[in-house]
Design a protein around this motif. Structure first.
Motif, mmCIF file in Angstrom:
data_model
loop_
_atom_site.group_PDB
_atom_site.id
_atom_site.type_symbol
_atom_site.label_atom_id
_atom_site.label_comp_id
_atom_site.label_asym_id
_atom_site.label_seq_id
_atom_site.Cartn_x
_atom_site.Cartn_y
_atom_site.Cartn_z
ATOM 1 N N THR A 124 -1.931 7.240 6.283
ATOM 2 C CA THR A 124 -0.449 7.252 5.880
ATOM 3 C C THR A 124 -0.539 6.731 4.389
ATOM 4 O O THR A 124 -0.971 5.554 4.103
ATOM 5 N N LEU A 125 0.115 7.434 3.391
ATOM 6 C CA LEU A 125 0.086 7.218 2.210
ATOM 7 C C LEU A 125 1.578 6.944 1.694
ATOM 8 O O LEU A 125 1.384 6.812 0.445
ATOM 9 N N GLY A 126 2.453 6.905 2.451
ATOM 10 C CA GLY A 126 3.739 6.698 1.819
ATOM 11 C C GLY A 126 4.450 5.635 2.669
ATOM 12 O O GLY A 126 4.005 4.908 3.712
ATOM 13 N N PRO A 127 5.833 5.624 2.889
ATOM 14 C CA PRO A 127 6.666 4.667 3.815
ATOM 15 C C PRO A 127 6.168 5.181 5.237
ATOM 16 O O PRO A 127 6.167 6.515 5.442
ATOM 17 N N LEU A 128 6.365 4.466 6.186
ATOM 18 C CA LEU A 128 5.937 4.665 7.508
ATOM 19 C C LEU A 128 6.956 5.167 8.456
ATOM 20 O O LEU A 128 6.964 5.130 9.716
ATOM 21 N N ILE A 157 5.636 -0.144 1.681
ATOM 22 C CA ILE A 157 6.472 -1.112 2.776
ATOM 23 C C ILE A 157 7.686 -1.522 2.606
ATOM 24 O O ILE A 157 8.724 -1.677 3.421
ATOM 25 N N TYR A 158 7.938 -1.661 1.224
ATOM 26 C CA TYR A 158 9.241 -2.128 0.605
ATOM 27 C C TYR A 158 10.620 -0.960 1.075
ATOM 28 O O TYR A 158 11.588 -1.215 1.374
ATOM 29 N N ALA A 183 10.409 0.315 9.469
ATOM 30 C CA ALA A 183 9.484 1.292 10.094
ATOM 31 C C ALA A 183 7.973 0.257 10.121
ATOM 32 O O ALA A 183 7.263 0.719 10.892
ATOM 33 N N ALA A 184 7.806 -0.076 8.991
ATOM 34 C CA ALA A 184 6.303 -0.708 8.801
ATOM 35 C C ALA A 184 6.347 -1.797 10.090
ATOM 36 O O ALA A 184 5.236 -2.088 10.686
ATOM 37 N N LYS A 185 7.274 -2.630 10.482
ATOM 38 C CA LYS A 185 7.144 -3.536 11.477
ATOM 39 C C LYS A 185 7.207 -2.871 12.753
ATOM 40 O O LYS A 185 6.320 -3.432 13.647
ATOM 41 N N VAL A 186 7.754 -1.742 12.966
ATOM 42 C CA VAL A 186 7.802 -1.190 14.226
ATOM 43 C C VAL A 186 6.236 -0.624 14.484
ATOM 44 O O VAL A 186 5.543 -0.772 15.486
ATOM 45 N N VAL A 187 5.431 0.014 13.240
ATOM 46 C CA VAL A 187 4.122 0.223 13.429
ATOM 47 C C VAL A 187 3.247 -0.921 13.433
ATOM 48 O O VAL A 187 2.255 -0.680 14.429
#
Length: 311
Positions: A125-129, A169-170, A175-179
């Motif tokens: 993953t290279l961008g927002p999640l 992440i910002y 989404a980052a929290k879910v992952v």
């Protein structure tokens, strides 16, 4: 060697483009099943077109590109044209993509791949999640088909879009929290590492001297990219973030890291999107990610230049 099944989720973006080229130049190591795009560095229409342009540049018409989520889960979209230019690929004049765009949504593609694969798949993953988070929410059992997720995002120290938060992440901290909380095998490569990988004039010249369309395009993009970061952080040259993920999968010996407990701040206004990494996990907060801390930058650029020379 059997190529590793790989999907790249990205938001091209100059550094995403370089990462894609590195992966596309490594068919012996990667069975690249597809590229999924998300809104991030620029809006989704541009990230999708840019991914297709890069596959066309690399003459890899066999790699499909799937358009994904056009905005974060809960927040409005933040983009980074100041870093990547209005098109996302400032510095390279690439032709319109010739590859057809599949109708299938990126999230549906991820779910299909992870639930039907004969062997677990690696996700870079290279961008927002956002795409991965939505896939996990819709179909939690996809976790069984994931070998590992290697994330470019976060930081052990300060951020690059706020004092606390790294851009990917910002843009979509929820989404980052879910992952991060999904129990996946995670590896995080953050700003602490990528700021060690800077495109010095000598390294830029080496890419340009390849004399190929790929070398010229990569050098053209990198000549523009990252100048704001140089001024902001006092770096010797522009940092190169996303290709570190692909390089890590190719040459993990170039990197060092250790298990940590990783959490994402989604509540505070000052620290929204901060990655909170505890290098001393406890029973209550056990290690849930490998966090990379160092990279052999010279080895990285040698690998990058050698591989792009094959395209």
């Amino acid at each position: 060697m059997i190529p590793r099944p790989l999907i790249i989720d990205c938001d091209p973006g100059v550094d995403d483009a370089i990462a894609l080229l590195l992966a596309l130049a490594s068919p012996a190591e990667f069975d690249l099943l597809g590229v999924t795009t998300v809104a991030g560095n620029v809006p989704l229409s541009l990230t999708t077109a840019n991914a297709r342009r890069i596959c066309h540049l690399a003459q890899r018409a066999d790699v499909p590109v799937y358009a994904g989520c056009p905005r974060p889960l809960l927040r409005s979209l933040t983009t980074a044209e100041d870093i990547h230019g209005a098109t996302g690929l400032q510095g390279a004049a690439l032709p319109e993509p010739a590859l057809p765009l599949p109708a299938q949504h990126a999230v549906a593609f991820l779910i299909e791949q992870f639930t039907t694969a004969s062997a677990p798949i690696t996700l870079a993953t290279l961008g927002p999640l956002t795409n991965l988070a939505v896939a996990l929410i819709q179909c939690p059992k996809i976790a069984q088909g994931i070998d590992r997720v290697v994330i470019m995002g976060g930081s052990l120290g300060g951020g690059n879009v706020t004092p606390a938060a790294e851009f990917n992440i910002y843009v979509d901290p929820h989404a980052a929290k879910v992952v991060v909380e999904a129990g996946l095998p995670l590896t995080m490569i953050g700003l602490d590492v990528t700021h060690q990988v800077v495109t010095t004039p000598e390294r830029l010249t080496a890419l340009e001297n390849l004399g190929t369309p790929v070398g010229k395009a990569a050098a053209g993009m990198l000549r523009y990219y990252g100048q704001l970061d140089v001024e902001r952080y006092g770096l010797a040259a522009p940092p190169l973030h996303d290709p570190c993920v692909v390089a890590y999968l190719l040459r993990p010996d170039l990197f060092t890291g250790r298990p940590m407990h990783l959490a994402i701040e989604t509540e505070g206004s000052l620290c929204l999107g901060r990655t909170v990494a505890n290098a001393y996990p406890t029973a209550a907060a056990p290690a849930n990610a490998t966090v990379i801390e160092t990279v052999d930058a010279e080895g990285f650029y040698t690998l990058l230049t050698e591989r792009l020379g094959k395209l």
